[in-house]
Design a protein around this motif. Structure first.
Motif, PDB file in Angstrom:
ATOM      1  N   LEU A 264       8.430  -3.301   8.294  1.00 32.90           N
ATOM      2  CA  LEU A 264       9.365  -2.327   7.729  1.00 32.90           C
ATOM      3  C   LEU A 264       9.010  -2.008   6.279  1.00 32.90           C
ATOM      4  O   LEU A 264       8.996  -0.841   5.871  1.00 32.90           O
ATOM      5  CB  LEU A 264      10.796  -2.869   7.798  1.00 32.90           C
ATOM      6  N   CYS A 265       8.739  -3.048   5.511  1.00 28.33           N
ATOM      7  CA  CYS A 265       8.379  -2.854   4.100  1.00 28.33           C
ATOM      8  C   CYS A 265       7.123  -1.993   3.973  1.00 28.33           C
ATOM      9  O   CYS A 265       7.062  -1.073   3.145  1.00 28.33           O
ATOM     10  CB  CYS A 265       8.152  -4.203   3.415  1.00 28.33           C
ATOM     11  N   THR A 266       6.123  -2.285   4.814  1.00 30.16           N
ATOM     12  CA  THR A 266       4.869  -1.532   4.775  1.00 30.16           C
ATOM     13  C   THR A 266       5.091  -0.079   5.172  1.00 30.16           C
ATOM     14  O   THR A 266       4.589   0.847   4.518  1.00 30.16           O
ATOM     15  CB  THR A 266       3.826  -2.173   5.710  1.00 30.16           C
ATOM     16  N   GLY A 267       5.846   0.132   6.247  1.00 27.21           N
ATOM     17  CA  GLY A 267       6.103   1.487   6.721  1.00 27.21           C
ATOM     18  C   GLY A 267       6.843   2.331   5.700  1.00 27.21           C
ATOM     19  O   GLY A 267       6.477   3.485   5.437  1.00 27.21           O
ATOM     20  N   ILE A 268       7.870   1.762   5.093  1.00 24.03           N
ATOM     21  CA  ILE A 268       8.653   2.499   4.094  1.00 24.03           C
ATOM     22  C   ILE A 268       7.821   2.752   2.843  1.00 24.03           C
ATOM     23  O   ILE A 268       7.923   3.810   2.212  1.00 24.03           O
ATOM     24  CB  ILE A 268       9.949   1.729   3.763  1.00 24.03           C
ATOM     25  N   PHE A 269       6.974   1.793   2.480  1.00 30.10           N
ATOM     26  CA  PHE A 269       6.087   1.969   1.325  1.00 30.10           C
ATOM     27  C   PHE A 269       5.168   3.178   1.529  1.00 30.10           C
ATOM     28  O   PHE A 269       5.031   4.032   0.641  1.00 30.10           O
ATOM     29  CB  PHE A 269       5.246   0.710   1.108  1.00 30.10           C
ATOM     30  N   VAL A 270       4.539   3.265   2.694  1.00 24.37           N
ATOM     31  CA  VAL A 270       3.607   4.364   2.988  1.00 24.37           C
ATOM     32  C   VAL A 270       4.337   5.704   2.984  1.00 24.37           C
ATOM     33  O   VAL A 270       3.864   6.692   2.406  1.00 24.37           O
ATOM     34  CB  VAL A 270       2.909   4.135   4.348  1.00 24.37           C
ATOM     35  N   ILE A 271       5.504   5.752   3.617  1.00 19.95           N
ATOM     36  CA  ILE A 271       6.277   6.998   3.680  1.00 19.95           C
ATOM     37  C   ILE A 271       6.679   7.463   2.283  1.00 19.95           C
ATOM     38  O   ILE A 271       6.541   8.640   1.932  1.00 19.95           O
ATOM     39  CB  ILE A 271       7.523   6.805   4.567  1.00 19.95           C
ATOM     40  N   ALA A 272       7.181   6.532   1.464  1.00 19.99           N
ATOM     41  CA  ALA A 272       7.604   6.885   0.108  1.00 19.99           C
ATOM     42  C   ALA A 272       6.420   7.353  -0.734  1.00 19.99           C
ATOM     43  O   ALA A 272       6.538   8.311  -1.506  1.00 19.99           O
ATOM     44  CB  ALA A 272       8.282   5.689  -0.555  1.00 19.99           C
ATOM     45  N   MET A 273       5.279   6.694  -0.587  1.00 18.48           N
ATOM     46  CA  MET A 273       4.090   7.069  -1.354  1.00 18.48           C
ATOM     47  C   MET A 273       3.668   8.498  -1.029  1.00 18.48           C
ATOM     48  O   MET A 273       3.423   9.312  -1.926  1.00 18.48           O
ATOM     49  CB  MET A 273       2.942   6.108  -1.059  1.00 18.48           C
ATOM     50  N   LEU A 274       3.604   8.819   0.253  1.00 19.92           N
ATOM     51  CA  LEU A 274       3.193  10.161   0.666  1.00 19.92           C
ATOM     52  C   LEU A 274       4.226  11.214   0.257  1.00 19.92           C
ATOM     53  O   LEU A 274       3.868  12.311  -0.183  1.00 19.92           O
ATOM     54  CB  LEU A 274       2.981  10.191   2.181  1.00 19.92           C
ATOM     55  N   ALA A 275       5.507  10.879   0.397  1.00 26.71           N
ATOM     56  CA  ALA A 275       6.568  11.831   0.054  1.00 26.71           C
ATOM     57  C   ALA A 275       6.568  12.165  -1.433  1.00 26.71           C
ATOM     58  O   ALA A 275       6.838  13.307  -1.826  1.00 26.71           O
ATOM     59  CB  ALA A 275       7.927  11.271   0.469  1.00 26.71           C
ATOM     60  N   GLU A 276       6.248  11.176  -2.273  1.00 26.78           N
ATOM     61  CA  GLU A 276       6.278  11.392  -3.719  1.00 26.78           C
ATOM     62  C   GLU A 276       5.114  12.246  -4.213  1.00 26.78           C
ATOM     63  O   GLU A 276       5.129  12.693  -5.358  1.00 26.78           O
ATOM     64  CB  GLU A 276       6.276  10.046  -4.453  1.00 26.78           C
TER      65      GLU A 276
END
Length: 406
Positions: A109-121
């Motif tokens: 979960l931590c990894t998935g949310i990290f990747v999503i937030a990075m791309l979104a930003e």
């Protein structure tokens, strides 16, 4: 009377470029599906019995991803132009959000949310560079406000619909809707904000390698961090506060968060337009917004009553409406024209760090100190920001006086 108010409201939108409108509509579509993060703390604690500490770290990965994404997005906006970076920031998070709903293990979960937030930003610094190029000094704050307006209108719709989806379907439907709206926003950019229109207006400037940010710009980054730290409690500690202290359902919580977005939609543009016409210094407006933020947390610290909840969200929303647009404009104007993408990347990093620390520390404070002391902590932070802005404003006034005597 009503006709006059309506005319004033409509006039606040006049004079903005077509590109600003297109970008704002795309941002609305993107944010209208924002359902996962506002309900993530409830989702993990109620469905998977995560502790508040674990939830804090899961949400912190969202903030950490934002830090990396802001920096990379800013650099790429200078090197590649902001059009492709906007597309990456809009579309790719949607491709990861849908499968995220099937992850339950903590580290995944931590990894998935990290990747999503990075791309979104990626899209944040690119959007600011676009706004700067599609506006002028007279309408820049309103252009920023329109972009913010579209974001918050989407954010008000997302949690509102999300609350009903949770009650009548499942939490997993939030991940699907959130992902689809991200992809649709990217498609809108491709269809209506064409690459040749953007690159034709973007001034090509070769940046200097050793160009440093100014002390004033760095000061605004600190104020941005504090304001973001406080704002992110709307998505971190406040939903839990409403649930645990007031025993509100997810639908009611979604409505309260939706009130925030609705008030910003109704009042931000007219307020910004009015304050611009009055010629009030942007720093003064920023200080007043910090006072309003503080007052909203004072109400939350009062004995439990629905009146304090409503009053708090109103003050919180008004503080956002006048604080962030003028802060963003101050930052845009102070950033270097030669490295606009890099500087706005640094600015969005301060936003991302504010989210990262705010999500984690906010939940940790609630877990160890309780809600009342957490609200006091927020007020202390806002007082520090107020003093900081006041001191910097005094320094600017002294410099202006010295120049006047020379």
């Amino acid at each position: 009377m009503f006709k006059k108010l309506l005319t004033t409201y409509v006039s606040s939108f006049k004079g903005l470029s077509k590109e600003v409108w297109c970008l704002s509509i795309a941002m609305f579509i993107n944010r209208a599906g924002t359902m996962v993060i506002p309900f993530m703390s409830l989702y993990l604690t109620s469905h998977y019995k995560y502790s508040l500490t674990d939830v804090a770290w899961v949400l912190s990965s969202f903030g950490l991803g934002g830090v990396f994404g802001s920096y990379i997005g800013g650099i790429l906006s200078d090197k590649k132009g902001f059009y492709p970076i906007l597309l990456i920031g809009f579309i790719t998070p949607g491709l990861f959000l849908i499968p995220l709903g099937y992850l339950t293990e903590f580290y995944m979960l931590c990894t998935g949310i990290f990747v999503i937030a990075m791309l979104a930003e990626f899209s944040k610094p690119a959007a600011f560079v676009a706004i700067f190029n599609y506006s002028n000094e007279e309408n820049r704050t309103r252009s920023v406000s329109l972009l913010r307006l579209s974001i918050h209108l989407g954010l008000s719709l997302g949690p509102f619909l999300g609350g009903f989806l949770i009650v009548y379907t499942t939490y997993k439907s939030l991940f699907f809707i959130d992902g689809i709206t991200c992809i649709l926003s990217g498609i809108f950019v491709v269809l209506f904000l064409r690459k040749n229109e953007i690159t034709a207006k973007l001034e090509k400037i070769k940046p200097k390698k050793d160009l440093k940010i100014s002390k004033l710009f760095f000061s605004y980054m600190i104020v941005t961090f504090i304001m973001t730290f406080v704002y992110i409690q709307l998505l971190a500690t406040l939903p839990l506060f409403y649930k645990q202290v007031y025993l509100f359902s997810e639908v009611v919580i979604g409505i309260i968060i939706g009130i925030n977005g609705f008030l910003i939609f109704v009042f931000e543009m007219p307020l910004v337009h009015y304050l611009e016409r009055k010629g009030i210094a942007k720093q003064q407006i920023l200080k007043f917004s910090l006072v309003l933020f503080s007052a909203s947390f004072v109400l939350l610290a009062m004995p439990s009553h629905i009146v304090f909840v409503i009053g708090s969200i109103i003050l919180f929303s008004l503080a956002q409406s006048i604080g962030f647009p003028f802060l963003n404009t101050l930052v845009l104007n102070e950033s270097s024209s030669e490295t606009k993408g890099r500087d706005m990347g640094y600015f969005t990093i301060s936003v991302a760090i504010g989210k990262l620390v705010g999500l984690n520390v906010g939940l940790q404070l609630v877990d160890y100190l309780g809600y009342a002391k957490t609200w006091v902590f927020m007020i202390i932070l806002l007082v520090i920001a107020f003093v900081f802005v006041k001191n910097k404003n005094n320094e600017l006034n002294k410099k202006s006086l010295k120049k006047g005597y020379q």
